[in-house]
Design a protein around this motif. Structure first.
Motif, PDB file in Angstrom:
ATOM      1  N   SER A  14     -14.662  -8.384   0.458  1.00 45.89           N
ATOM      2  CA  SER A  14     -15.284  -9.249   1.209  1.00 45.89           C
ATOM      3  C   SER A  14     -14.416  -9.705   2.338  1.00 45.89           C
ATOM      4  CB  SER A  14     -16.336  -9.863   0.781  1.00 45.89           C
ATOM      5  OG  SER A  14     -16.060 -11.070  -0.223  1.00 45.89           O
ATOM      6  N   GLU A  15     -13.448 -10.328   1.808  1.00 48.27           N
ATOM      7  CA  GLU A  15     -12.266 -11.222   2.567  1.00 48.27           C
ATOM      8  C   GLU A  15     -11.795 -10.303   3.599  1.00 48.27           C
ATOM      9  OE1 GLU A  15      -9.440 -13.430   0.395  1.00 48.27           O
ATOM     10  OE2 GLU A  15     -11.390 -14.580  -0.462  1.00 48.27           O
ATOM     11  N   LEU A  16     -11.764  -8.883   3.470  1.00 53.44           N
ATOM     12  CA  LEU A  16     -11.261  -8.017   4.384  1.00 53.44           C
ATOM     13  C   LEU A  16     -12.382  -7.525   5.401  1.00 53.44           C
ATOM     14  CD1 LEU A  16      -9.033  -5.750   2.153  1.00 53.44           C
ATOM     15  CD2 LEU A  16      -8.437  -7.439   3.929  1.00 53.44           C
ATOM     16  N   GLY A  17     -13.607  -8.156   5.091  1.00 54.40           N
ATOM     17  CA  GLY A  17     -14.654  -7.794   6.280  1.00 54.40           C
ATOM     18  C   GLY A  17     -15.280  -6.792   5.906  1.00 54.40           C
ATOM     19  N   LEU A  18     -15.281  -6.110   4.677  1.00 52.49           N
ATOM     20  CA  LEU A  18     -15.526  -4.858   4.295  1.00 52.49           C
ATOM     21  C   LEU A  18     -17.006  -4.956   3.403  1.00 52.49           C
ATOM     22  CD1 LEU A  18     -12.326  -3.112   2.810  1.00 52.49           C
ATOM     23  CD2 LEU A  18     -13.428  -2.881   5.094  1.00 52.49           C
ATOM     24  N   ASN A  19     -17.947  -3.852   3.555  1.00 50.39           N
ATOM     25  CA  ASN A  19     -19.247  -3.837   2.935  1.00 50.39           C
ATOM     26  C   ASN A  19     -18.853  -3.625   1.435  1.00 50.39           C
ATOM     27  OD1 ASN A  19     -20.947  -4.247   5.095  1.00 50.39           O
ATOM     28  ND2 ASN A  19     -20.774  -2.095   5.656  1.00 50.39           N
ATOM     29  N   CYS A  20     -19.559  -4.121   0.577  1.00 48.10           N
ATOM     30  CA  CYS A  20     -19.430  -4.209  -0.868  1.00 48.10           C
ATOM     31  C   CYS A  20     -20.729  -4.419  -1.537  1.00 48.10           C
ATOM     32  CB  CYS A  20     -18.309  -5.147  -1.452  1.00 48.10           C
ATOM     33  SG  CYS A  20     -17.834  -4.615  -3.102  1.00 48.10           S
ATOM     34  N   HIS A  21     -21.493  -3.377  -2.052  1.00 47.01           N
ATOM     35  CA  HIS A  21     -22.741  -3.420  -2.298  1.00 47.01           C
ATOM     36  C   HIS A  21     -22.837  -3.053  -3.827  1.00 47.01           C
ATOM     37  CE1 HIS A  21     -23.962  -3.927   1.797  1.00 47.01           C
ATOM     38  NE2 HIS A  21     -23.370  -2.746   2.023  1.00 47.01           N
ATOM     39  N   ASN A  22     -21.856  -3.036  -4.789  1.00 47.11           N
ATOM     40  CA  ASN A  22     -22.209  -2.493  -6.032  1.00 47.11           C
ATOM     41  C   ASN A  22     -22.513  -3.981  -6.874  1.00 47.11           C
ATOM     42  OD1 ASN A  22     -21.242   0.174  -6.001  1.00 47.11           O
ATOM     43  ND2 ASN A  22     -19.587  -0.607  -5.138  1.00 47.11           N
ATOM     44  N   GLU A  23     -23.230  -3.374  -7.947  1.00 51.23           N
ATOM     45  CA  GLU A  23     -23.708  -4.600  -8.660  1.00 51.23           C
ATOM     46  C   GLU A  23     -22.496  -5.352  -9.562  1.00 51.23           C
ATOM     47  OE1 GLU A  23     -25.037  -2.479 -12.750  1.00 51.23           O
ATOM     48  OE2 GLU A  23     -26.312  -1.986 -11.023  1.00 51.23           O
ATOM     49  N   ILE A  24     -21.238  -4.522  -9.543  1.00 54.46           N
ATOM     50  CA  ILE A  24     -20.164  -5.433 -10.228  1.00 54.46           C
ATOM     51  C   ILE A  24     -19.307  -6.033  -8.985  1.00 54.46           C
ATOM     52  CG2 ILE A  24     -17.975  -5.072 -11.388  1.00 54.46           C
ATOM     53  CD1 ILE A  24     -19.300  -3.100 -13.025  1.00 54.46           C
ATOM     54  N   PRO A  25     -19.245  -7.274  -8.814  1.00 52.09           N
ATOM     55  CA  PRO A  25     -18.575  -7.810  -7.692  1.00 52.09           C
ATOM     56  C   PRO A  25     -17.110  -7.394  -7.381  1.00 52.09           C
ATOM     57  CG  PRO A  25     -19.311  -9.687  -9.177  1.00 52.09           C
ATOM     58  CD  PRO A  25     -19.342  -8.350  -9.867  1.00 52.09           C
ATOM     59  N   ASN A  26     -16.779  -7.167  -5.955  1.00 55.22           N
ATOM     60  CA  ASN A  26     -15.662  -6.696  -5.763  1.00 55.22           C
ATOM     61  C   ASN A  26     -15.153  -5.308  -6.046  1.00 55.22           C
ATOM     62  OD1 ASN A  26     -13.607  -7.726  -4.099  1.00 55.22           O
ATOM     63  ND2 ASN A  26     -12.200  -7.731  -5.594  1.00 55.22           N
ATOM     64  N   SER A  27     -16.195  -4.462  -6.136  1.00 52.44           N
ATOM     65  CA  SER A  27     -16.066  -2.995  -6.731  1.00 52.44           C
ATOM     66  C   SER A  27     -16.446  -2.025  -5.677  1.00 52.44           C
ATOM     67  CB  SER A  27     -16.536  -2.915  -8.149  1.00 52.44           C
ATOM     68  OG  SER A  27     -17.808  -2.839  -8.125  1.00 52.44           O
ATOM     69  N   LEU A  28     -15.893  -0.645  -5.760  1.00 55.99           N
ATOM     70  CA  LEU A  28     -16.059   0.267  -4.835  1.00 55.99           C
ATOM     71  C   LEU A  28     -16.181   1.665  -5.438  1.00 55.99           C
ATOM     72  CD1 LEU A  28     -14.067  -0.820  -1.784  1.00 55.99           C
ATOM     73  CD2 LEU A  28     -16.585  -0.754  -1.788  1.00 55.99           C
ATOM     74  N   LEU A  29     -16.950   2.371  -5.253  1.00 54.86           N
ATOM     75  CA  LEU A  29     -16.765   3.829  -5.865  1.00 54.86           C
ATOM     76  C   LEU A  29     -15.787   4.571  -5.079  1.00 54.86           C
ATOM     77  CD1 LEU A  29     -20.499   5.209  -6.286  1.00 54.86           C
ATOM     78  CD2 LEU A  29     -18.610   4.979  -7.893  1.00 54.86           C
ATOM     79  N   ILE A  30     -14.695   5.289  -5.763  1.00 51.19           N
ATOM     80  CA  ILE A  30     -13.678   5.705  -5.070  1.00 51.19           C
ATOM     81  C   ILE A  30     -13.368   7.007  -5.682  1.00 51.19           C
ATOM     82  CG2 ILE A  30     -11.053   5.487  -4.853  1.00 51.19           C
ATOM     83  CD1 ILE A  30     -12.509   3.283  -3.347  1.00 51.19           C
ATOM     84  N   GLY A  31     -12.827   8.188  -4.901  1.00 53.52           N
ATOM     85  CA  GLY A  31     -12.781   9.468  -5.457  1.00 53.52           C
ATOM     86  C   GLY A  31     -11.421   9.282  -6.492  1.00 53.52           C
ATOM     87  N   VAL A  32     -11.428   9.976  -7.419  1.00 50.82           N
ATOM     88  CA  VAL A  32     -10.443  10.026  -8.197  1.00 50.82           C
ATOM     89  C   VAL A  32      -9.044  10.554  -7.788  1.00 50.82           C
ATOM     90  CG1 VAL A  32      -9.394  11.217 -10.479  1.00 50.82           C
ATOM     91  CG2 VAL A  32     -11.656  10.183 -10.350  1.00 50.82           C
TER      92      VAL A  32
END
Length: 81
Positions: A57-75
């Protein structure tokens, strides 16, 4: 990829450069080179939930996952470190 692995983002959606028409809040390419931990595996689309060490979030990016500071990323975008 197993839960608990340390990873580094090498690309996002298979690319290392931000598309020209990218909204600033969706410029996840800013995270390239950043490290995190796999906190959940997803069987569909070969993606994992990565909790980043840097505050997304400090980078101004959306982050909507229930675990804070996490994103779904392709392996394929990740390197195990």
């Amino acid at each position: 990829m197993d839960v608990g692995l340390s990873v580094k983002l090498n690309s996002f959606n298979g690319s290392v450069s931000t598309p020209n028409n990218c909204e600033p809040s969706e410029n996840y390419w800013l995270l390239i080179g950043k490290q995190g931990i796999v906190v959940k595996t997803e069987n569909t689309n070969s993606r994992v939930l990565v909790q980043f060490k840097d505050q997304v979030s400090e980078l101004g990016l959306n982050c909507h996952n229930e675990i804070p500071n996490s994103l779904l990323i392709g392996v394929s975008d990740l390197e195990v470190i």
